[in-house]
Design a protein around this motif. Sequence first.
Motif, PDB file in Angstrom:
ATOM      1  N   GLY A   5       0.822  -1.199   0.000  1.00  0.00           N
ATOM      2  CA  GLY A   5       0.000   0.000   0.000  1.00  0.00           C
ATOM      3  C   GLY A   5       0.857   1.250   0.000  1.00  0.00           C
ATOM      4  N   HIS A   6       0.207   2.365   0.131  1.00  0.00           N
ATOM      5  CA  HIS A   6       0.900   3.653   0.145  1.00  0.00           C
ATOM      6  C   HIS A   6       1.329   3.995   1.563  1.00  0.00           C
ATOM      7  CE1 HIS A   6       0.054   4.645  -4.026  1.00  0.00           C
ATOM      8  NE2 HIS A   6      -1.129   4.073  -3.844  1.00  0.00           N
ATOM      9  N   SER A   7       2.445   4.698   1.657  1.00  0.00           N
ATOM     10  CA  SER A   7       3.040   4.995   2.960  1.00  0.00           C
ATOM     11  C   SER A   7       2.096   5.747   3.893  1.00  0.00           C
ATOM     12  CB  SER A   7       4.334   5.798   2.783  1.00  0.00           C
ATOM     13  OG  SER A   7       4.098   6.987   2.048  1.00  0.00           O
ATOM     14  N   GLU A   8       1.276   6.638   3.355  1.00  0.00           N
ATOM     15  CA  GLU A   8       0.372   7.398   4.228  1.00  0.00           C
ATOM     16  C   GLU A   8      -0.653   6.510   4.916  1.00  0.00           C
ATOM     17  OE1 GLU A   8      -1.495   8.118   0.059  1.00  0.00           O
ATOM     18  OE2 GLU A   8       0.519   7.914   0.878  1.00  0.00           O
ATOM     19  N   ILE A  26      14.495   3.300   8.412  1.00  0.00           N
ATOM     20  CA  ILE A  26      13.499   3.532   7.362  1.00  0.00           C
ATOM     21  C   ILE A  26      14.242   3.977   6.103  1.00  0.00           C
ATOM     22  CG2 ILE A  26      13.043   5.937   8.048  1.00  0.00           C
ATOM     23  CD1 ILE A  26      10.214   3.723   6.985  1.00  0.00           C
ATOM     24  N   PHE A  27      13.808   3.462   4.958  1.00  0.00           N
ATOM     25  CA  PHE A  27      14.404   3.813   3.673  1.00  0.00           C
ATOM     26  C   PHE A  27      13.318   4.435   2.811  1.00  0.00           C
ATOM     27  CE2 PHE A  27      15.581   2.780  -0.734  1.00  0.00           C
ATOM     28  CZ  PHE A  27      16.832   3.374  -0.774  1.00  0.00           C
ATOM     29  N   PHE A  28      13.488   5.713   2.476  1.00  0.00           N
ATOM     30  CA  PHE A  28      12.538   6.420   1.621  1.00  0.00           C
ATOM     31  C   PHE A  28      12.997   6.296   0.171  1.00  0.00           C
ATOM     32  CE2 PHE A  28      12.007   9.232   5.490  1.00  0.00           C
ATOM     33  CZ  PHE A  28      10.723   8.825   5.774  1.00  0.00           C
ATOM     34  N   ASP A  29      12.136   5.765  -0.668  1.00  0.00           N
ATOM     35  CA  ASP A  29      12.469   5.623  -2.085  1.00  0.00           C
ATOM     36  C   ASP A  29      11.222   5.787  -2.938  1.00  0.00           C
ATOM     37  OD1 ASP A  29      14.080   5.222  -4.315  1.00  0.00           O
ATOM     38  OD2 ASP A  29      13.813   3.060  -4.276  1.00  0.00           O
ATOM     39  N   GLN A  30      10.325   6.649  -2.491  1.00  0.00           N
ATOM     40  CA  GLN A  30       9.129   6.936  -3.269  1.00  0.00           C
ATOM     41  C   GLN A  30       9.255   8.346  -3.829  1.00  0.00           C
ATOM     42  OE1 GLN A  30       9.437   7.182  -0.012  1.00  0.00           O
ATOM     43  NE2 GLN A  30       7.693   8.076   1.007  1.00  0.00           N
ATOM     44  N   LYS A  31       8.185   8.951  -4.174  1.00  0.00           N
ATOM     45  CA  LYS A  31       8.192  10.328  -4.678  1.00  0.00           C
ATOM     46  C   LYS A  31       8.803  11.240  -3.612  1.00  0.00           C
ATOM     47  CE  LYS A  31       5.098  13.687  -6.762  1.00  0.00           C
ATOM     48  NZ  LYS A  31       3.705  13.992  -7.098  1.00  0.00           N
ATOM     49  N   GLY A  32       9.885  11.932  -3.950  1.00  0.00           N
ATOM     50  CA  GLY A  32      10.624  12.758  -2.993  1.00  0.00           C
ATOM     51  C   GLY A  32       9.801  13.819  -2.295  1.00  0.00           C
ATOM     52  N   THR A  33       8.765  14.307  -2.950  1.00  0.00           N
ATOM     53  CA  THR A  33       7.945  15.340  -2.323  1.00  0.00           C
ATOM     54  C   THR A  33       7.100  14.776  -1.184  1.00  0.00           C
ATOM     55  OG1 THR A  33       6.262  15.012  -4.040  1.00  0.00           O
ATOM     56  CG2 THR A  33       7.846  16.798  -4.376  1.00  0.00           C
ATOM     57  N   ARG A  34       7.086  13.464  -0.987  1.00  0.00           N
ATOM     58  CA  ARG A  34       6.356  12.833   0.118  1.00  0.00           C
ATOM     59  C   ARG A  34       7.250  12.580   1.331  1.00  0.00           C
ATOM     60  NH1 ARG A  34       1.786  11.739   0.909  1.00  0.00           N
ATOM     61  NH2 ARG A  34       2.435  10.305   2.525  1.00  0.00           N
ATOM     62  N   TYR A  35       8.558  12.619   1.165  1.00  0.00           N
ATOM     63  CA  TYR A  35       9.475  12.248   2.247  1.00  0.00           C
ATOM     64  C   TYR A  35       9.164  13.006   3.531  1.00  0.00           C
ATOM     65  CZ  TYR A  35      12.693   9.905  -1.058  1.00  0.00           C
ATOM     66  OH  TYR A  35      13.268   9.079  -1.985  1.00  0.00           O
ATOM     67  N   HIS A  36       9.007  14.316   3.439  1.00  0.00           N
ATOM     68  CA  HIS A  36       8.789  15.100   4.668  1.00  0.00           C
ATOM     69  C   HIS A  36       7.436  14.777   5.302  1.00  0.00           C
ATOM     70  CE1 HIS A  36       6.703  17.658   1.762  1.00  0.00           C
ATOM     71  NE2 HIS A  36       6.071  18.193   2.775  1.00  0.00           N
ATOM     72  N   GLU A  37       6.441  14.432   4.498  1.00  0.00           N
ATOM     73  CA  GLU A  37       5.132  14.061   5.049  1.00  0.00           C
ATOM     74  C   GLU A  37       5.219  12.736   5.806  1.00  0.00           C
ATOM     75  OE1 GLU A  37       2.628  14.080   1.612  1.00  0.00           O
ATOM     76  OE2 GLU A  37       2.732  16.261   1.394  1.00  0.00           O
ATOM     77  N   LEU A  52      17.835   5.126  12.095  1.00  0.00           N
ATOM     78  CA  LEU A  52      18.503   5.453  10.847  1.00  0.00           C
ATOM     79  C   LEU A  52      17.437   5.799   9.813  1.00  0.00           C
ATOM     80  CD1 LEU A  52      21.032   5.478   8.979  1.00  0.00           C
ATOM     81  CD2 LEU A  52      20.516   3.073   8.508  1.00  0.00           C
ATOM     82  N   ILE A  53      17.564   6.982   9.211  1.00  0.00           N
ATOM     83  CA  ILE A  53      16.629   7.431   8.187  1.00  0.00           C
ATOM     84  C   ILE A  53      17.430   7.648   6.910  1.00  0.00           C
ATOM     85  CG2 ILE A  53      15.000   9.224   7.505  1.00  0.00           C
ATOM     86  CD1 ILE A  53      14.742   9.848  10.541  1.00  0.00           C
ATOM     87  N   CYS A  54      17.072   6.946   5.862  1.00  0.00           N
ATOM     88  CA  CYS A  54      17.798   7.038   4.600  1.00  0.00           C
ATOM     89  C   CYS A  54      16.823   7.468   3.508  1.00  0.00           C
ATOM     90  CB  CYS A  54      18.406   5.678   4.269  1.00  0.00           C
ATOM     91  SG  CYS A  54      19.392   5.678   2.770  1.00  0.00           S
ATOM     92  N   GLY A  55      17.205   8.493   2.757  1.00  0.00           N
ATOM     93  CA  GLY A  55      16.376   8.976   1.656  1.00  0.00           C
ATOM     94  C   GLY A  55      17.130   8.896   0.346  1.00  0.00           C
ATOM     95  N   ASP A  56      16.579   8.215  -0.621  1.00  0.00           N
ATOM     96  CA  ASP A  56      17.196   8.069  -1.935  1.00  0.00           C
ATOM     97  C   ASP A  56      16.763   9.211  -2.845  1.00  0.00           C
ATOM     98  OD1 ASP A  56      18.747   6.842  -3.888  1.00  0.00           O
ATOM     99  OD2 ASP A  56      17.143   5.507  -4.548  1.00  0.00           O
ATOM    100  N   ASN A  57      17.653   9.624  -3.723  1.00  0.00           N
ATOM    101  CA  ASN A  57      17.367  10.640  -4.741  1.00  0.00           C
ATOM    102  C   ASN A  57      16.888  11.961  -4.146  1.00  0.00           C
ATOM    103  OD1 ASN A  57      17.939   8.781  -6.874  1.00  0.00           O
ATOM    104  ND2 ASN A  57      15.943   7.870  -6.517  1.00  0.00           N
ATOM    105  N   VAL A  58      17.498  12.402  -3.055  1.00  0.00           N
ATOM    106  CA  VAL A  58      17.054  13.633  -2.413  1.00  0.00           C
ATOM    107  C   VAL A  58      17.563  14.886  -3.119  1.00  0.00           C
ATOM    108  CG1 VAL A  58      16.747  12.561  -0.155  1.00  0.00           C
ATOM    109  CG2 VAL A  58      18.939  13.646  -0.707  1.00  0.00           C
ATOM    110  N   VAL A  59      18.598  14.743  -3.955  1.00  0.00           N
ATOM    111  CA  VAL A  59      19.109  15.894  -4.704  1.00  0.00           C
ATOM    112  C   VAL A  59      18.451  15.982  -6.070  1.00  0.00           C
ATOM    113  CG1 VAL A  59      21.169  16.936  -5.731  1.00  0.00           C
ATOM    114  CG2 VAL A  59      21.308  15.866  -3.479  1.00  0.00           C
ATOM    115  N   ARG A  60      18.392  14.874  -6.764  1.00  0.00           N
ATOM    116  CA  ARG A  60      17.766  14.830  -8.081  1.00  0.00           C
ATOM    117  C   ARG A  60      16.956  13.556  -8.192  1.00  0.00           C
ATOM    118  NH1 ARG A  60      21.879  14.893 -12.711  1.00  0.00           N
ATOM    119  NH2 ARG A  60      22.067  12.786 -11.997  1.00  0.00           N
ATOM    120  N   PRO A  61      15.691  13.559  -8.405  1.00  0.00           N
ATOM    121  CA  PRO A  61      14.863  14.712  -8.706  1.00  0.00           C
ATOM    122  C   PRO A  61      14.622  15.637  -7.520  1.00  0.00           C
ATOM    123  CG  PRO A  61      13.490  12.775  -8.610  1.00  0.00           C
ATOM    124  CD  PRO A  61      14.917  12.322  -8.429  1.00  0.00           C
ATOM    125  N   GLY A  62      14.849  15.180  -6.314  1.00  0.00           N
ATOM    126  CA  GLY A  62      14.847  16.086  -5.180  1.00  0.00           C
ATOM    127  C   GLY A  62      13.755  15.867  -4.151  1.00  0.00           C
TER     128      GLY A  62
END
Length: 89
Positions: A5-8, A26-37, A52-62
């Motif tokens: 399902g979706h993270s929300e 936690i590993f974030f690898d979905q749409k970057g605009t959702r990471y902060h939510e 440990l919080i890891c976010g993929d592709n935080v620079v590009r696409p951002g």
Amino acid sequence: EVWVGHSEHLIPRLGQRFGPACVHSIFFDQKGTRYHEDLDMLEKGLLAPGALICGDNVVRPGAPEFVWRVCDPNGAYETQAVAHRDYGQ
């Protein structure tokens, strides 16, 4: 056990199923605009101390709002940026 399902919808279930401070990594690898939510939801008692919080592709696409929060020198996070070659390009 795999939850689909979706993270929300899934993040709130973590607390119901495992209790407070249950997320140690936690590993974030979905749409970057959702990471902060998603981080907002996790910060409401789900993150274990030292998680440990890891976010993929935080620079590009951002993921600018996420990066702003976790890189704030006065914030709650110790941040390390790691650059690596993007194998998909």
